[in-house]
Design a protein around this motif. Structure first.
Motif, short mmCIF file in Angstrom:
data_model
loop_
_atom_site.label_atom_id
_atom_site.label_comp_id
_atom_site.label_asym_id
_atom_site.label_seq_id
_atom_site.Cartn_x
_atom_site.Cartn_y
_atom_site.Cartn_z
N GLU A 1 0.63 -1.20 -0.02
CA GLU A 1 -0.09 -0.03 0.01
C GLU A 1 1.01 1.37 0.07
OE1 GLU A 1 -3.24 1.99 -0.45
OE2 GLU A 1 -3.33 -0.40 -0.15
N SER A 2 1.90 1.25 0.80
CA SER A 2 2.79 2.34 0.80
C SER A 2 3.47 2.94 -0.79
CB SER A 2 4.23 2.15 1.75
OG SER A 2 4.71 1.27 1.29
N ASN A 3 3.42 1.99 -1.46
CA ASN A 3 4.08 2.38 -2.80
C ASN A 3 2.92 2.81 -3.85
OD1 ASN A 3 6.69 0.88 -2.14
ND2 ASN A 3 6.53 -0.54 -3.76
N ILE A 4 1.94 2.29 -3.47
CA ILE A 4 0.52 2.87 -4.32
C ILE A 4 0.41 4.01 -3.85
CG2 ILE A 4 -1.69 2.31 -4.92
CD1 ILE A 4 -1.19 -0.73 -4.50
N GLU A 5 0.41 4.34 -2.61
CA GLU A 5 0.25 5.79 -1.93
C GLU A 5 1.12 6.69 -2.88
OE1 GLU A 5 0.05 5.61 2.29
OE2 GLU A 5 -1.80 4.22 2.17
N LYS A 6 2.44 6.34 -2.49
CA LYS A 6 3.41 7.29 -3.12
C LYS A 6 3.37 7.56 -4.59
CE LYS A 6 8.35 7.51 -2.23
NZ LYS A 6 9.67 6.71 -2.02
N MET A 7 2.90 6.58 -5.37
CA MET A 7 2.74 6.57 -6.86
C MET A 7 1.56 7.60 -7.15
SD MET A 7 4.04 3.20 -8.59
CE MET A 7 3.22 2.06 -7.58
N SER A 8 0.53 7.30 -6.28
CA SER A 8 -0.85 8.00 -6.48
C SER A 8 -0.57 9.54 -6.52
CB SER A 8 -1.96 7.43 -5.38
OG SER A 8 -2.14 6.21 -5.82
N VAL A 9 0.40 10.07 -5.44
CA VAL A 9 0.51 11.42 -5.45
C VAL A 9 1.58 12.00 -6.03
CG1 VAL A 9 -0.49 11.44 -3.02
CG2 VAL A 9 1.84 11.10 -3.24
N GLY A 10 1.93 11.07 -7.29
CA GLY A 10 3.14 11.77 -8.21
C GLY A 10 4.46 11.31 -7.75
N ILE A 11 4.87 10.63 -6.84
CA ILE A 11 6.04 10.38 -6.17
C ILE A 11 6.78 9.06 -6.71
CG2 ILE A 11 7.76 10.15 -4.21
CD1 ILE A 11 5.56 11.49 -2.66
N PRO A 12 7.91 9.12 -7.70
CA PRO A 12 8.38 8.16 -8.28
C PRO A 12 8.90 7.11 -7.25
CG PRO A 12 9.19 9.80 -9.00
CD PRO A 12 8.71 10.41 -8.15
N LEU A 13 8.87 5.90 -7.22
CA LEU A 13 9.71 4.73 -6.53
C LEU A 13 11.05 4.72 -6.48
CD1 LEU A 13 7.00 1.84 -6.86
CD2 LEU A 13 6.87 3.58 -5.05
N ASN A 14 11.67 4.50 -5.46
CA ASN A 14 13.02 4.30 -5.47
C ASN A 14 13.62 2.96 -5.49
OD1 ASN A 14 13.20 3.55 -2.51
ND2 ASN A 14 13.45 5.68 -2.23
N ASP A 15 14.79 2.46 -5.63
CA ASP A 15 14.97 1.06 -5.49
C ASP A 15 14.79 0.42 -4.29
OD1 ASP A 15 15.94 1.61 -7.84
OD2 ASP A 15 18.18 1.40 -7.49
N GLN A 16 14.85 1.21 -3.03
CA GLN A 16 14.48 0.42 -1.67
C GLN A 16 12.91 0.27 -1.69
OE1 GLN A 16 15.59 3.09 1.72
NE2 GLN A 16 14.73 1.69 2.97
N ASP A 17 12.03 1.15 -2.35
CA ASP A 17 10.85 0.94 -2.28
C ASP A 17 10.47 -0.35 -3.24
OD1 ASP A 17 10.03 3.63 -0.96
OD2 ASP A 17 9.94 4.71 -2.96
N ARG A 18 11.24 -0.51 -4.24
CA ARG A 18 10.71 -1.57 -5.15
C ARG A 18 11.31 -2.95 -4.61
NH1 ARG A 18 12.14 2.47 -9.43
NH2 ARG A 18 10.19 2.83 -10.64
#
Length: 164
Positions: A42-59
């Motif tokens: 969910e944290s990744n989806i929330e980040k992307m939903s507000v326009g913040i690209p995922l970083n390697d740690q997120d992925r």
């Protein structure tokens, strides 16, 4: 070569049609289909939903979950849609899979993908993140590459010809 023994990862930037192509490919090969987006925390989806690209740690955790999914289907085969933008991501996905995992790269220009994304409704990936996807993309060297500038049926037919 019997294709049922492979886990195929349909990869590319957001908007290339990974899910649509993956579903039809899985149907043609009589394999289960999994959308990698469904495995994001969910944290990744929330980040992307507000326009913040995922970083390697997120992925990293997400990629490890997809690797486990692939391992679970190592003997029976599957089709997984996953961006797999960097070689380091593909290394995580391929861990303990070796030649039983094959990558299918859906290739398209920025302008083509941007036009497609402008028409897409209800997806958590905003158009603003498309450039970051292209900036992150490391084109795979050992993948089946197919242009997305054609119908889904033609894309899948081309993939089927190349994997036989």
């Amino acid at each position: 070569m019997q294709t049922k023994k492979f886990v195929f990862v349909v990869m590319g930037v957001s908007g290339t049609g990974k899910t649509t192509v993956g579903k039809l490919l899985a149907e043609k090969l009589d394999l289960p289909f999994f959308d990698g987006d469904d495995f994001h925390p969910e944290s990744n989806i929330e980040k992307m939903s507000v326009g913040i690209p995922l970083n390697d740690q997120d992925r990293e955790g997400w990629l490890r979950a997809l690797n486990q999914l692939a391992m679970d289907h190592k003997l029976s085969g599957a089709v997984i849609a996953c961006s797999a933008l960097k070689e380091s991501y593909r290394v995580i996905l391929r861990n303990q899979m070796g030649i039983l995992m094959r990558f299918i790269f859906l290739d398209g220009s920025f302008d083509l993908i941007k036009r497609r994304m402008e028409q897409r409704k209800g997806h958590f990936m905003p158009l603003e993140l498309l450039q970051s996807q292209f900036d992150t993309l490391e084109i795979p060297e050992n993948a089946i590459s197919v242009s997305v500038d054609q119908t889904v049926e033609k894309i899948v037919s081309e993939i089927l010809m190349k994997i036989q």
